[in-house]
Design a protein around this motif. Structure first.
Motif, PDB file in Angstrom:
ATOM      1  N   ALA A  60      12.050  -0.594  -2.035  1.00  0.00           N
ATOM      2  CA  ALA A  60      12.381   0.689  -1.424  1.00  0.00           C
ATOM      3  C   ALA A  60      11.471   0.990  -0.238  1.00  0.00           C
ATOM      4  N   ALA A  61      10.189   0.691  -0.372  1.00  0.00           N
ATOM      5  CA  ALA A  61       9.248   0.940   0.727  1.00  0.00           C
ATOM      6  C   ALA A  61       9.510   0.027   1.914  1.00  0.00           C
ATOM      7  N   SER A 110       0.830  -1.204   0.000  1.00  0.00           N
ATOM      8  CA  SER A 110       0.000   0.000   0.000  1.00  0.00           C
ATOM      9  C   SER A 110       0.864   1.253   0.000  1.00  0.00           C
ATOM     10  N   LEU A 111       1.923   1.246   0.810  1.00  0.00           N
ATOM     11  CA  LEU A 111       2.820   2.393   0.859  1.00  0.00           C
ATOM     12  C   LEU A 111       3.588   2.571  -0.450  1.00  0.00           C
ATOM     13  N   ALA A 112       3.963   1.446  -1.055  1.00  0.00           N
ATOM     14  CA  ALA A 112       4.794   1.497  -2.257  1.00  0.00           C
ATOM     15  C   ALA A 112       4.021   1.882  -3.503  1.00  0.00           C
ATOM     16  N   LEU A 113       2.769   1.456  -3.586  1.00  0.00           N
ATOM     17  CA  LEU A 113       2.042   1.542  -4.853  1.00  0.00           C
ATOM     18  C   LEU A 113       0.958   2.607  -4.872  1.00  0.00           C
ATOM     19  N   SER A 123       7.132  -9.621 -11.004  1.00  0.00           N
ATOM     20  CA  SER A 123       7.845  -9.746 -12.281  1.00  0.00           C
ATOM     21  C   SER A 123       8.225  -8.398 -12.863  1.00  0.00           C
ATOM     22  N   ASP A 124       7.467  -7.358 -12.570  1.00  0.00           N
ATOM     23  CA  ASP A 124       7.745  -6.042 -13.127  1.00  0.00           C
ATOM     24  C   ASP A 124       8.868  -5.373 -12.334  1.00  0.00           C
ATOM     25  N   ALA A 125       9.940  -4.991 -13.011  1.00  0.00           N
ATOM     26  CA  ALA A 125      11.124  -4.469 -12.335  1.00  0.00           C
ATOM     27  C   ALA A 125      10.843  -3.165 -11.596  1.00  0.00           C
ATOM     28  N   SER A 126      10.032  -2.289 -12.181  1.00  0.00           N
ATOM     29  CA  SER A 126       9.735  -1.018 -11.542  1.00  0.00           C
ATOM     30  C   SER A 126       8.920  -1.221 -10.261  1.00  0.00           C
ATOM     31  N   MET A 127       7.912  -2.075 -10.351  1.00  0.00           N
ATOM     32  CA  MET A 127       7.105  -2.359  -9.173  1.00  0.00           C
ATOM     33  C   MET A 127       7.950  -3.031  -8.094  1.00  0.00           C
ATOM     34  N   ARG A 168      -9.715  -2.634 -16.817  1.00  0.00           N
ATOM     35  CA  ARG A 168     -10.620  -1.548 -17.196  1.00  0.00           C
ATOM     36  C   ARG A 168     -10.436  -0.328 -16.292  1.00  0.00           C
ATOM     37  N   HIS A 169     -10.157  -0.583 -15.020  1.00  0.00           N
ATOM     38  CA  HIS A 169     -10.027   0.514 -14.056  1.00  0.00           C
ATOM     39  C   HIS A 169      -8.571   0.810 -13.700  1.00  0.00           C
ATOM     40  N   ASP A 170      -7.650   0.190 -14.418  1.00  0.00           N
ATOM     41  CA  ASP A 170      -6.218   0.447 -14.243  1.00  0.00           C
ATOM     42  C   ASP A 170      -5.795   0.276 -12.780  1.00  0.00           C
ATOM     43  N   LEU A 171      -6.178  -0.861 -12.180  1.00  0.00           N
ATOM     44  CA  LEU A 171      -5.848  -1.133 -10.789  1.00  0.00           C
ATOM     45  C   LEU A 171      -4.549  -1.926 -10.676  1.00  0.00           C
ATOM     46  N   LEU A 172      -3.905  -1.791  -9.544  1.00  0.00           N
ATOM     47  CA  LEU A 172      -2.811  -2.670  -9.151  1.00  0.00           C
ATOM     48  C   LEU A 172      -3.384  -3.714  -8.198  1.00  0.00           C
ATOM     49  N   VAL A 173      -2.727  -4.868  -8.126  1.00  0.00           N
ATOM     50  CA  VAL A 173      -3.283  -5.980  -7.366  1.00  0.00           C
ATOM     51  C   VAL A 173      -2.212  -6.591  -6.473  1.00  0.00           C
ATOM     52  N   VAL A 174      -2.572  -6.848  -5.220  1.00  0.00           N
ATOM     53  CA  VAL A 174      -1.780  -7.722  -4.356  1.00  0.00           C
ATOM     54  C   VAL A 174      -2.603  -8.990  -4.174  1.00  0.00           C
ATOM     55  N   SER A 175      -2.076 -10.103  -4.643  1.00  0.00           N
ATOM     56  CA  SER A 175      -2.790 -11.377  -4.600  1.00  0.00           C
ATOM     57  C   SER A 175      -2.178 -12.256  -3.512  1.00  0.00           C
TER      58      SER A 175
END
Length: 392
Positions: free
Chosen positions: A264-265, A104-107, A254-258, A195-202
């Protein structure tokens, strides 16, 4: 190879050389605890032997995540779930709950919405508040009848999304209902996320504990590659091999930026992973699959016992869990509790001496969560006590 899931292990008396636990020490000795997701089974012998060897070394300084552990998890992922992950995708962390907060803090930023779907494992409901974000909730659809499953209500989920919504906290298999979401259900979720451009923590902590014959787990990021760059997958050996106290989990990104943002967080907030937890995780994934299969046989038997018992409790219902060792019971109309005032969890603890998890903490008052990851004799004693109240 035979494994012992029948012999009770005393966990309540540290003065006799037994170690205290949250599960067995929250309540007094008259209460049988079937609440927190902590099994009463001895962990695999291979893990115990590896821990003994590590302890014998005598130096417990700051550790490093071994490359062999990363390779072992890659092999486990490919073999069990058909997902080819890479070692560099793995960030080993001291638990899934801290990872939810770090994500939550990171994204997200202050004012962003963090969306959860209830009923849900209680820490999910605290993430937004604790990180200064906007808490948002939607509900699952209740079973439509006896024996029917809980369902993902995509319309309700979409209705809960606002322009502020940024992060979805997802859980599969689902805690507390035990649902193993099917591909067609998840396809609708995936489309909504895009559709809503969300990020997901599964949170996929219970994915190794499938009870339903024919059920399959497919990690969200693997089943829908289009979601991979926006998904953090959380795994751990803690539930599968009863290693929760060793605090070792993994965020697969898998995404390097994420991945960089999450790392970092984490700095300064999360400690390094327990050095014993790293040992236990590697041995569990590498050597203990036979133990897991025997555990699943035991849990399936316990689930069937519980199904048959619930059928004898008027007004109580349960959709049989397809995974996990947790059962989600609807006690809103329990006839045996009608004469009493209070939440079901409070009544059954007072009248039956059994501690269950309170559904209110999951966002659904009137329900309870029951942990059947215990020995048959302890489960039978607890169910017998519940009979005395719920069979009325």
């Amino acid at each position: 190879m035979e494994f012992d899931f029948a012999t009770p292990i005393e966990r309540r008396h540290p003065e006799r050389g037994e170690w205290p636990s949250q599960k067995w020490h929250r309540y007094d000795a008259s209460i049988l605890p079937l609440w927190v997701a902590d099994m009463d089974f001895r962990s695999p012998e291979a893990v115990i032997e590896a821990l003994q060897a590590r302890v014998e070394h005598g130096v417990y300084g700051y550790g490093v995540v071994p490359e062999s552990l990363k390779r072992t998890l890659c092999e486990w992922s490919a073999r069990e779930y058909g997902w080819a992950i890479e070692p560099e995708w793995q960030l080993w962390i001291p638990g899934v709950v801290p990872a939810l907060h770090v994500a939550s803090l990171a994204l997200t930023e202050r004012g962003d919405g963090v969306l959860t779907v209830t009923p849900i494992y209680p820490p999910f409901l605290k993430v937004a508040e604790r990180t200064g974000r906007l808490a948002q909730q939607a509900s699952l659809a209740e079973p439509s009848g006896p024996g029917e499953p809980w369902r993902l209500d995509l319309a309700a989920l979409e209705a809960a999304i606002t322009p502020e919504t940024r992060l979805l906290l997802w859980c599969q298999p689902h805690n507390p209902t035990g649902r193993v979401w099917r591909h067609e259900e998840l396809a609708g979720l995936a489309a909504l996320v895009e559709r809503h451009d969300l990020l997901v923590v599964s949170d996929e902590l219970h994915c190794d504990l499938l009870l339903e014959e024919g059920a399959e787990h497919r990690p969200l990021a693997a089943a829908f590659p289009e979601l991979a760059a926006r998904t953090i997958t959380l795994w751990a050996p803690s539930k599968t091999f009863n290693l929760a106290g060793l605090t070792a989990a993994c965020a697969i990104i898998s995404d390097a930026s994420m991945r960089q943002r999450f790392a970092a967080a984490s700095r300064g907030l999360l400690p390094d992973v327990n050095v014993l937890g790293l040992v236990a995780a590697e041995v569990a994934y590498a050597q203990c699959n036979a133990w897991r299969q025997a555990l699943l046989t035991t849990l399936r038997g316990h689930r069937q016992t519980l199904i048959e018992r619930v059928e004898q409790w008027p007004g109580v219902s349960m959709s049989a869990p397809e995974a996990t060792y947790l059962a989600w019971l609807d006690m809103r109309n329990a006839q045996g509790l009608a004469a009493y005032q209070g939440a079901p969890q409070e009544i059954v603890m007072d009248k039956a001496g059994v501690a269950l998890s309170d559904g209110n903490d999951f966002g659904w008052p009137g329900f309870v969560r029951l942990n059947f990851g215990t020995t048959a004799s302890q489960l039978e004693e607890a169910l017998g006590r519940l009979d005395g109240v719920l069979k009325r």
